[in-house]
Enzyme design. Structure first.
Site, PDB file in Angstrom:
ATOM      1  N   ASN A  10       0.874  -1.178   0.000  1.00  0.00           N
ATOM      2  CA  ASN A  10       0.000   0.000   0.000  1.00  0.00           C
ATOM      3  C   ASN A  10       0.908   1.223   0.000  1.00  0.00           C
ATOM      4  O   ASN A  10       1.513   1.541   1.022  1.00  0.00           O
ATOM      5  CB  ASN A  10      -0.892  -0.036   1.252  1.00  0.00           C
ATOM      6  CG  ASN A  10      -1.743   1.206   1.389  1.00  0.00           C
ATOM      7  OD1 ASN A  10      -1.775   2.057   0.491  1.00  0.00           O
ATOM      8  ND2 ASN A  10      -2.445   1.329   2.513  1.00  0.00           N
ATOM      9  N   LYS A  12       0.118   4.220  -0.205  1.00  0.00           N
ATOM     10  CA  LYS A  12      -0.535   5.380   0.423  1.00  0.00           C
ATOM     11  C   LYS A  12      -0.338   6.624  -0.447  1.00  0.00           C
ATOM     12  O   LYS A  12      -0.290   6.497  -1.673  1.00  0.00           O
ATOM     13  CB  LYS A  12      -0.010   5.552   1.855  1.00  0.00           C
ATOM     14  CG  LYS A  12      -0.156   4.247   2.673  1.00  0.00           C
ATOM     15  CD  LYS A  12       0.012   4.404   4.146  1.00  0.00           C
ATOM     16  CE  LYS A  12      -0.185   3.052   4.820  1.00  0.00           C
ATOM     17  NZ  LYS A  12      -0.066   3.117   6.279  1.00  0.00           N
ATOM     18  N   GLU A 167      -5.010  -5.177  10.405  1.00  0.00           N
ATOM     19  CA  GLU A 167      -3.983  -4.166  10.659  1.00  0.00           C
ATOM     20  C   GLU A 167      -4.273  -3.441  11.971  1.00  0.00           C
ATOM     21  O   GLU A 167      -5.074  -2.492  11.996  1.00  0.00           O
ATOM     22  CB  GLU A 167      -3.965  -3.130   9.526  1.00  0.00           C
ATOM     23  CG  GLU A 167      -3.680  -3.698   8.165  1.00  0.00           C
ATOM     24  CD  GLU A 167      -3.166  -2.615   7.209  1.00  0.00           C
ATOM     25  OE1 GLU A 167      -2.037  -2.769   6.733  1.00  0.00           O
ATOM     26  OE2 GLU A 167      -3.872  -1.631   6.966  1.00  0.00           O
ATOM     27  N   GLY A 173       2.739   2.119  10.814  1.00  0.00           N
ATOM     28  CA  GLY A 173       3.676   3.228  10.685  1.00  0.00           C
ATOM     29  C   GLY A 173       4.423   3.573  11.959  1.00  0.00           C
ATOM     30  O   GLY A 173       5.085   4.608  12.039  1.00  0.00           O
ATOM     31  N   SER A 213       3.716  -2.264  10.198  1.00  0.00           N
ATOM     32  CA  SER A 213       5.174  -2.333  10.384  1.00  0.00           C
ATOM     33  C   SER A 213       5.777  -3.673   9.947  1.00  0.00           C
ATOM     34  O   SER A 213       6.737  -4.148  10.556  1.00  0.00           O
ATOM     35  CB  SER A 213       5.556  -1.988  11.829  1.00  0.00           C
ATOM     36  OG  SER A 213       5.136  -0.665  12.150  1.00  0.00           O
TER      37      SER A 213
END
Ligand code: 13P
Length: 249
Positions: A10, A12, A167, A173, A213
């Protein structure tokens, strides 16, 4: 039947079209015939360039979101038919960032899931708990509720082909990866729910990813867990070498 692992990136809100094409070209060389299924999800405006660069490789291209109507006066939105025509195969739905910043709800997630399926796009349905919910001991209950709502009116045949991504919000992150045990526990609980909703056959086929992560150092152990069928990867998917390791984990 063993489920093929899926490494999904992803990206983002990162990369311009030119930068995205460059990253995809590097990935095509390095991960173009990786052991796992590989999916990258760049921003909408990069899809064209990334699809072009992915041609002739096994790497699939997905979107990060879509709207739940066919077309019409919905300024700024992107319709499933548009994605489908481009050659997009997957669409991430209900990412926690969309829920937190853009008003995505369990109801809109469900509408998008049904619409994506209608257009032959494979939804990657995201779920995850906050740190407070984990500390309150309601993680499993919360995740079960999110998945039940997201999959309302999805048939067993349709459910088989879906991807679910667990998630935990506190792991996204932050570098605070869930432990293998924590990640596998929730993925296993999701599979139990799928057994309840759709039976064992569907539960054996559906792919359940872990995200939060994931990196080149922890992907192998995470993907070796019984109920983790791969990863939805943010930061590490922007580095071709790291993502290639993950794609072979
Ligand atoms: P990170 O891998 O950067 O933690 O992001 C995870 C994620 O949100 C993927 O959708």
């Amino acid at each position: 039947m063993a489920r093929t692992k899926l490494a999904a990136g992803n990206w983002k809100m990162n990369k311009t079209p030119a930068e995205a094409a460059a990253l995809m070209k590097e990935l095509a060389q390095k991960a173009g015939n990786a052991a796992n299924d590989v999916l990258v999800c760049p921003p909408f405006v990069c899809l064209d360039a990334v699809l072009e660069a992915a041609k002739g490789t096994k790497i699939m291209v997905g979107a990060q979101n879509m709207y739940f109507e066919d077309k019409g006066a919905f300024t700024g939105e992107v319709a499933p038919g548009m994605l489908r025509e481009m050659g997009v195969t997957h669409v991430i739905i209900g990412h926690s960032e969309r829920r937190e910043y853009f008003g995505e709800t369990d109801e809109t997630v469900n509408k998008k899931v049904l619409k994506a399926i209608e257009y032959g796009l494979c939804p990657v349905i995201c779920c995850g708990e906050t740190l407070a919910q984990r500390q309150d001991g309601i993680t499993i209950e919360w995740i079960r509720m999110q998945i039940k709502k997201a999959m309302k009116d999805v048939t067993a045949d349709q459910a088989k082909a879906l991807v679910i991504a667990y998630e935990p919000i506190w792991a996204i992150g932050t570098g605070m990866t869930a432990t293998n045990e924590q990640a596998n526990e929730v993925c296993a609980a999701i599979r139990v729910l799928i057994v309840e909703l759709y039976g064992a056959d569907v539960a054996n086929e559906i792919r359940i990813l872990y995200g939060g992560s994931v990196n080149a150092g922890n992907s192998k152990d995470l993907f070796a867990c019984s109920d983790i069928d791969g990863g939805l990867v943010g930061g590490a998917s922007l580095k071709a070498d790291d993502f290639t390791v993950i794609a072979n984990s």
